[in-house]
Structures are given as structure tokens and as C-alpha cells.
Design a protein around this motif. Structure first.
Motif, PDB file in Angstrom:
ATOM      1  N   LYS A   1       0.823  -1.208   0.000  1.00 25.30           N
ATOM      2  CA  LYS A   1       0.000   0.000   0.000  1.00 25.30           C
ATOM      3  C   LYS A   1       0.858   1.259   0.000  1.00 25.30           C
ATOM      4  CE  LYS A   1      -3.899  -2.243   2.311  1.00 25.30           C
ATOM      5  NZ  LYS A   1      -4.822  -2.229   3.467  1.00 25.30           N
ATOM      6  N   GLU A   2       1.918   1.199  -0.805  1.00 25.40           N
ATOM      7  CA  GLU A   2       2.858   2.308  -1.018  1.00 25.40           C
ATOM      8  C   GLU A   2       3.679   2.662   0.224  1.00 25.40           C
ATOM      9  OE1 GLU A   2       1.100   5.675  -2.887  1.00 25.40           O
ATOM     10  OE2 GLU A   2       0.732   4.584  -4.761  1.00 25.40           O
ATOM     11  N   LYS A   3       3.681   1.776   1.227  1.00 33.31           N
ATOM     12  CA  LYS A   3       4.585   1.998   2.358  1.00 33.31           C
ATOM     13  C   LYS A   3       6.039   1.815   1.939  1.00 33.31           C
ATOM     14  CE  LYS A   3       1.534   0.857   6.228  1.00 33.31           C
ATOM     15  NZ  LYS A   3       1.356   0.002   7.430  1.00 33.31           N
ATOM     16  N   LEU A   4       6.267   0.902   1.000  1.00 37.94           N
ATOM     17  CA  LEU A   4       7.606   0.678   0.452  1.00 37.94           C
ATOM     18  C   LEU A   4       7.706   1.339  -0.909  1.00 37.94           C
ATOM     19  CD1 LEU A   4      10.417  -0.703   0.454  1.00 37.94           C
ATOM     20  CD2 LEU A   4       9.312  -2.664  -0.648  1.00 37.94           C
ATOM     21  N   GLN A   5       8.754   2.144  -1.088  1.00 36.89           N
ATOM     22  CA  GLN A   5       9.003   2.780  -2.376  1.00 36.89           C
ATOM     23  C   GLN A   5      10.478   2.605  -2.730  1.00 36.89           C
ATOM     24  OE1 GLN A   5       7.409   6.708  -2.991  1.00 36.89           O
ATOM     25  NE2 GLN A   5       5.804   6.422  -1.454  1.00 36.89           N
ATOM     26  N   VAL A   6      10.702   2.071  -3.923  1.00 34.23           N
ATOM     27  CA  VAL A   6      12.064   1.838  -4.412  1.00 34.23           C
ATOM     28  C   VAL A   6      12.180   2.481  -5.789  1.00 34.23           C
ATOM     29  CG1 VAL A   6      13.824   0.123  -5.003  1.00 34.23           C
ATOM     30  CG2 VAL A   6      12.197  -0.340  -3.152  1.00 34.23           C
TER      31      VAL A   6
ATOM     32  N   ARG B   1      21.822   8.265 -14.964  1.00 30.77           N
ATOM     33  CA  ARG B   1      22.045   9.550 -15.614  1.00 30.77           C
ATOM     34  C   ARG B   1      23.311   9.473 -16.458  1.00 30.77           C
ATOM     35  NH1 ARG B   1      22.942  15.365 -12.475  1.00 30.77           N
ATOM     36  NH2 ARG B   1      23.570  16.576 -14.304  1.00 30.77           N
ATOM     37  N   GLY B   2      23.254  10.061 -17.650  1.00 31.87           N
ATOM     38  CA  GLY B   2      24.410  10.076 -18.531  1.00 31.87           C
ATOM     39  C   GLY B   2      24.876  11.484 -18.810  1.00 31.87           C
TER      40      GLY B   2
ATOM     41  N   GLY C   1      22.163   5.014  -9.745  1.00 33.99           N
ATOM     42  CA  GLY C   1      21.789   5.194  -8.350  1.00 33.99           C
ATOM     43  C   GLY C   1      20.522   4.442  -8.024  1.00 33.99           C
ATOM     44  N   ILE C   2      20.329   4.183  -6.733  1.00 35.43           N
ATOM     45  CA  ILE C   2      19.120   3.518  -6.270  1.00 35.43           C
ATOM     46  C   ILE C   2      18.793   4.038  -4.885  1.00 35.43           C
ATOM     47  CG2 ILE C   2      20.387   1.539  -5.318  1.00 35.43           C
ATOM     48  CD1 ILE C   2      17.971  -0.207  -6.138  1.00 35.43           C
ATOM     49  N   ASN C   3      17.502   4.218  -4.610  1.00 27.68           N
ATOM     50  CA  ASN C   3      17.086   4.653  -3.281  1.00 27.68           C
ATOM     51  C   ASN C   3      15.815   3.927  -2.894  1.00 27.68           C
ATOM     52  OD1 ASN C   3      14.624   6.546  -3.865  1.00 27.68           O
ATOM     53  ND2 ASN C   3      16.208   7.191  -5.324  1.00 27.68           N
ATOM     54  N   ALA C   4      15.611   3.816  -1.587  1.00 30.46           N
ATOM     55  CA  ALA C   4      14.436   3.123  -1.066  1.00 30.46           C
ATOM     56  C   ALA C   4      13.972   3.807   0.211  1.00 30.46           C
ATOM     57  CB  ALA C   4      14.752   1.652  -0.793  1.00 30.46           C
ATOM     58  N   ALA C   5      12.669   3.743   0.461  1.00 31.03           N
ATOM     59  CA  ALA C   5      12.089   4.307   1.678  1.00 31.03           C
ATOM     60  C   ALA C   5      10.950   3.415   2.133  1.00 31.03           C
ATOM     61  CB  ALA C   5      11.586   5.730   1.430  1.00 31.03           C
ATOM     62  N   TYR C   6      10.772   3.331   3.461  1.00 33.54           N
ATOM     63  CA  TYR C   6       9.682   2.522   4.018  1.00 33.54           C
ATOM     64  C   TYR C   6       9.054   3.273   5.178  1.00 33.54           C
ATOM     65  CZ  TYR C   6       6.972  -1.406   5.749  1.00 33.54           C
ATOM     66  OH  TYR C   6       5.944  -2.213   6.152  1.00 33.54           O
ATOM     67  N   SER C   7       7.720   3.389   5.156  1.00 26.58           N
ATOM     68  CA  SER C   7       6.974   4.063   6.216  1.00 26.58           C
ATOM     69  C   SER C   7       6.400   3.010   7.161  1.00 26.58           C
ATOM     70  CB  SER C   7       5.847   4.911   5.622  1.00 26.58           C
ATOM     71  OG  SER C   7       6.367   5.915   4.780  1.00 26.58           O
TER      72      SER C   7
ATOM     73  N   VAL D   1      22.056   5.022  -2.595  1.00 28.36           N
ATOM     74  CA  VAL D   1      23.407   4.778  -3.113  1.00 28.36           C
ATOM     75  C   VAL D   1      23.489   5.478  -4.468  1.00 28.36           C
ATOM     76  CG1 VAL D   1      25.108   3.084  -3.864  1.00 28.36           C
ATOM     77  CG2 VAL D   1      23.610   2.556  -1.933  1.00 28.36           C
ATOM     78  N   GLN D   2      24.543   6.252  -4.683  1.00 27.59           N
ATOM     79  CA  GLN D   2      24.648   7.028  -5.919  1.00 27.59           C
ATOM     80  C   GLN D   2      26.106   7.188  -6.318  1.00 27.59           C
ATOM     81  OE1 GLN D   2      21.894   8.688  -7.715  1.00 27.59           O
ATOM     82  NE2 GLN D   2      23.540   8.768  -9.230  1.00 27.59           N
ATOM     83  N   ARG D   3      26.387   6.972  -7.593  1.00 28.19           N
ATOM     84  CA  ARG D   3      27.710   7.307  -8.102  1.00 28.19           C
ATOM     85  C   ARG D   3      27.775   8.804  -8.367  1.00 28.19           C
ATOM     86  NH1 ARG D   3      30.820   6.555 -13.776  1.00 28.19           N
ATOM     87  NH2 ARG D   3      32.893   6.986 -12.975  1.00 28.19           N
ATOM     88  N   THR D   4      28.909   9.440  -8.036  1.00 29.79           N
ATOM     89  CA  THR D   4      29.044  10.887  -8.204  1.00 29.79           C
ATOM     90  C   THR D   4      30.221  11.196  -9.125  1.00 29.79           C
ATOM     91  OG1 THR D   4      30.488  11.135  -6.275  1.00 29.79           O
ATOM     92  CG2 THR D   4      28.127  11.299  -5.896  1.00 29.79           C
ATOM     93  N   TYR D   5      30.079  12.318  -9.829  1.00 31.70           N
ATOM     94  CA  TYR D   5      31.141  12.781 -10.730  1.00 31.70           C
ATOM     95  C   TYR D   5      31.015  14.294 -10.832  1.00 31.70           C
ATOM     96  CZ  TYR D   5      34.109  13.029 -14.925  1.00 31.70           C
ATOM     97  OH  TYR D   5      35.109  13.315 -15.816  1.00 31.70           O
TER      98      TYR D   5
END
Length: 247
Positions: A6-11, A16-17, A29-35, A46-50
Motif C-alpha cells: 500500500k505504497e509503504k515501500l518505495q524503491v 544519468r548520462g 543510483g538507487i534509493n528506497a524508503a519505508y513508512s 546509493v549514488q555514483r558521483t562525478y
């Protein structure tokens, strides 16, 4: 983007190029959130940076360094948010994040009479940041008080200059401790805020042999806004370093 429970978990995953000077860079990159409840949620990212050197870093005269290499690495962070309210009259927010970054060719300015940017081979930056805010509404008045803190360890893991004494030391001009407090109110269209900032000691040499003392500054902000259809008029005034501190 993926949601469940019920949208408590969002991934969410992203890619990006960029093309800079005929060089192609991919930044996944990837991110996740849980209510867990209406007032408690957790997150991770987690994200690669440049980051390519800016025009000032490359060509500022005097001091630019055309030999700079771009910063690149990975950033990770996790945290949680607590937000509670009592019929919207009393609202409390607490947010805590832990971040961890390992960056190659970190760009930093330092020097004597002429400041010049340099690459540090590898920097490991990690720490904890918090945001805390309490807000109370009564009639036309809204009162707020907040405290933000940061504890950052940014240390050199490998250096381009051998035997410079920087390995395991805090990089110059990056304070370990930072803090900001805010207190103020809104009354109708009028807004007042007092901001107090603490900046911890900062090393000015790569081997931590010299440092600048901590300092505090206070700042006041005033704002008044009024809707004059179809326009909105806003007047602001600000006074910085109201305690006249030397730093």
C-alpha cells in the motif's frame, strides 16, 4: 519505480548520462524508503558521483589549476524521519542521516598568498547530520524553534604528495562540528527569525599541525509579504553577525 505494501515501500532506480569533453560518464543510483507508521519512516540511497572542475578552479587568475582531475566516487546514506502533530497545532520533526562517501581526486583550495585548487588522491567523508524542529500555532501566531547539527570526518586516505603527513588526517578547512539554531515566529504576513551558527575548529594544514579556533555568529531575518492582486509584494531585511564577532 516500484511500490508495495500500500505504497509503504518505495524503491526507485535511476541512471544519468553526461558527456564532458567527449568523455561519457554513467551515474547509476538507487534509493528506497519505508513508512512503518504515519510518523516514522526510514530511507537509504546509493549514488555514483562525478564532478568536473569548474571554470574558476581551472582558469582563475591567479591561482587556477588546469591540471585538475574530476572528482568521482560513490555516496551512500541512510536515515530516518520522525514527524508528529497534534491537530496541526503542535508539530515536531526529527530527522537523522548517516552518510558515507569515498571520493577520488577530491578538489580543495589551499595555499598562502595565492590560493590554488589541488586534487587529493582519495578522501573518505562520513558523518551524522540531524534536523530538529518544533512548531506551535495559536491564533495568528506560529512559533518555531529548531536545531540542526553535523559531525563530519573527512580524512585523507591516499595523497598525491608522498610523506606529507596527511594520511588519516582531517582535510583542511572542513570543520568536524557544525551547528545551527533557529528561533522565531510568524504573525500574519510578518516573519521574524534569529539564526545562531556554530562552526567548529578547522585545520589549515594537511598534517593537522595548525588550526583555526571555533566561532559563533548570530543573524536576524525579517520578512513582510502582502498580496496586491495580481502581484505579491515582499519586503525583506537581514542583519548578519549581529554580535560583531571576529572570525
Amino acid at each position: 519505480r516500484y511500490t508495495a505494501f500500500k505504497e509503504k515501500l518505495q524503491v526507485a532506480a535511476n541512471l544519468r548520462g553526461e558527456i564532458i569533453n567527449e568523455q561519457s560518464i554513467l551515474l547509476p543510483g538507487i534509493n528506497a524508503a519505508y513508512s512503518f507508521t504515519s510518523w516514522l519512516s526510514v530511507r537509504g540511497n546509493v549514488q555514483r558521483t562525478y564532478r568536473n572542475p569548474t571554470l574558476n578552479e581551472l582558469y582563475f587568475d591567479p591561482g587556477g589549476n588546469e591540471q585538475l582531475k574530476p572528482e568521482q566516487g560513490w555516496s551512500k546514506d541512510v536515515g530516518y524521519t520522525v514527524k508528529t502533530s497534534t491537530t496541526n497545532r503542535l508539530v515536531f520533526l526529527h530527522d537523522l542521516s548517516y552518510f558515507d562517501r569515498k571520493i577520488h581526486n577530491w578538489i580543495i583550495w589551499f595555499g598562502g598568498g595565492i590560493w590554488t585548487p589541488h586534487n587529493i588522491a582519495t578522501v573518505h567523508s562520513h558523518g551524522i547530520e540531524t534536523e530538529n524542529n518544533l512548531q506551535y500555532r495559536t491564533g495568528k501566531w506560529t512559533w518555531h524553534i529548531g536545531l540542526n547539527t553535523a559531525y563530519v570526518l573527512a580524512t585523507t586516505k591516499s595523497s598525491n604528495a608522498p610523506n606529507d603527513g596527511s594520511i588519516g588526517k582531517q582535510i583542511p578547512y572542513t570543520p568536524r562540528y557544525n551547528g545551527q539554531a533557529n528561533i522565531g515566529f510568524n504573525y500574519g504576513a510578518f516573519h521574524f527569525n534569529y539564526n545562531h551558527t556554530y562552526t567548529g575548529y578547522r585545520f589549515v594544514t594537511v598534517d593537522e599541525s595548525q588550526y583555526l579556533l571555533p566561532y559563533n555568529t548570530g543573524n536576524i531575518q525579517l520578512l513582510y509579504g502582502k498580496q496586491l492582486s495580481p502581484f505579491r509584494v515582499q519586503v525583506t531585511a537581514q542583519s548578519n553577525n549581529v554580535w560583531d564577532k571576529q572570525y
